[in-house]
Design a protein around this motif. Sequence first.
Motif, PDB file in Angstrom:
ATOM      1  N   THR B 142      -2.883   5.372  -8.512  1.00 48.93           N
ATOM      2  CA  THR B 142      -3.665   6.799  -8.254  1.00 48.93           C
ATOM      3  C   THR B 142      -5.275   6.151  -9.097  1.00 48.93           C
ATOM      4  O   THR B 142      -6.151   6.794  -8.472  1.00 48.93           O
ATOM      5  N   ASP B 166      -1.907   1.004  -0.834  1.00 47.06           N
ATOM      6  CA  ASP B 166      -0.881   1.296  -1.706  1.00 47.06           C
ATOM      7  C   ASP B 166       0.222   0.664  -0.842  1.00 47.06           C
ATOM      8  O   ASP B 166       0.616   1.318   0.224  1.00 47.06           O
ATOM      9  N   LEU B 228       0.783  10.390  -1.988  1.00 41.65           N
ATOM     10  CA  LEU B 228      -0.467  10.121  -2.474  1.00 41.65           C
ATOM     11  C   LEU B 228      -1.546  10.710  -1.666  1.00 41.65           C
ATOM     12  O   LEU B 228      -2.708  11.223  -2.192  1.00 41.65           O
TER      13      LEU B 228
END
Lengths: 309, 296
Positions: B142, B166, B228
Amino acid sequence: MLRYTALTLLRMVVTFFVIVTLVFFATRLSGNPIDFVIGQGITKEDRVLLIRYYGLDGSVWTQYLSYLRAFTDGQFGLSFLERRPVAEIVAERIWPSTQLLLTSIALTMAVSIPAGILAAIYRKGWVGSAVMTVAFLGYAVPNFVLATFMVLVFSYVLNWLPVVGNGTARHFIMPTLALSAVLIAALTRFTRNAMLDVLEQDYMRTARAKGLPERLVILKHGLRNASITVLSVLGLQVAALAAAGSVVVESIFAWPGIGDMLVRAALTRDYPVLQFGVLTVAIAVITINTAVDLAYAWADPRLRQTGRA
Amino acid sequence: MAVIETPRGPEWIMALRHLWADATPVQRFALILGLMLVLLAVATPLLAPFDPDGQSLLSRLRPPLGFERSKAEYLLGTDELGRDLLSRCLYGLRLTLTLAALGSVIGLCIGGTLGVLAGVAGGRTETAIMAAVDTQIAVPFTLIALFLLTILGNSIEVMVFVLSLDGWEKYARILRGETRRLMKMPFIEAARAAGATPLRIARRHLLPNLASPIVVQFTLSFSNIILLESSLSFLGLGVQPPTATLGAMVGAGRDYMPTQPWIVIAPAVLILIVTFAVQTLGDWLRDRADVRLRPR
């Protein structure tokens, strides 16, 4: 052990350095940050003045060196928006974040360890399936959706809980729940699996055979052996999950912590704050991971040989 | 002697049959749900009754059908600009799934290539690749995403780039391990002895054996990426308005929560359905692939 500690610490320092360097060059690659903040409507002279004010003149290398020097003298720059040292801004926000994190970890441990043990003992019964279903939901429900529904129900419909800030104990309830959900899900699963591994061991049979009461067998012989795995997961997973979660949760509840600060800095493009905030959290996470690594190796000598935990 | 009739067909159809036969009702439900969501996303332009960004100021903040003041043509109601929520939800779903799919595929290509390369090459190449993997694992993603989105700006391209970062390290780590294990197998040595080039070995002998860990990791990382993307969009850091993604709709609707809660509820429920389906499928495949994790 000494050799292992030295290697682990060395790896930690190298990782720090790589991250610090990457952050610097990523920021500079994207052009002069002043242009993002000030935009149009500024004279050339003022622009030059501002660039000097924020220490953005000179070659990339001199900037890099002065950026590295900040780690020795603590001058990490000024916030573009607030015009005060970023170290000061971040320092104010550490304690609220820590408070929220500590209450969340306390709640997580209080819920997941008993739940995980129960799920392991009654793995075929309804208790086991119920615990695992709830743990699954904790994974599947994104924290911002959970938080949004909680605010809707408990604040707007029932009018029970406050939404914004960290003034009273009642302010802690919703952010703690929102942050803990995914942690509880993760830790419950790990506790269950660790307990399942332990329950099959020979020493458990021995403990039962010598007539110890079942409760003592589970808690003393079982949990104590499972706890090493559980604690290491707590350290490794929780640091990462909490860092990710607190960004979202703090921002929703306007909790005056680091996560909320990072989102604000990102939305307003306040580079110095964002940069220093990201570095602070990254360093905190890496330090926790290294500490867990070392504690794990200290508790379980077999790990020291491999060189990599 | 009675001959037991076995279903015939290509290998992958057989594999799917087995998968279906083993599944619990919840898993079957999740699979059907997932397929329906994909269909909805593909057919969105045909299904959506309105332009997702089309404003109609005369019918602002209409509640869903069945409530007071609702209008028949707005099934899920409208938002503060009079945009049809059903259409926005459908387009949001489409964009969310597209972004996640693109991000996962690119992540797989980067991470898979690097992982196999590390496993095959060894030595310095491997050390360098694994150092990069370790560095990324050390920092919560993050933070990386926040940082990159701030310096690169918000656009769909940047979002896809960030999402693809990611998860590449997970592919790299898993595939490196698998590759190293496979490289020691006799059949690889036989292929090499027969004069196969490294590229041929990678394509014909390694890849087919890597398919199963790739599929499992893909499903898991797909659900991570959806989470996400919707979190970032929720915070206002993802794809910018007026473009609808599910997370952004929940984020933007928060201001109207006390009086017009349906603006938030519709996309939030859709997110729950998506994450439920994707997570269930991911768990299912992982449990099947990893014997140690099978329910005991």
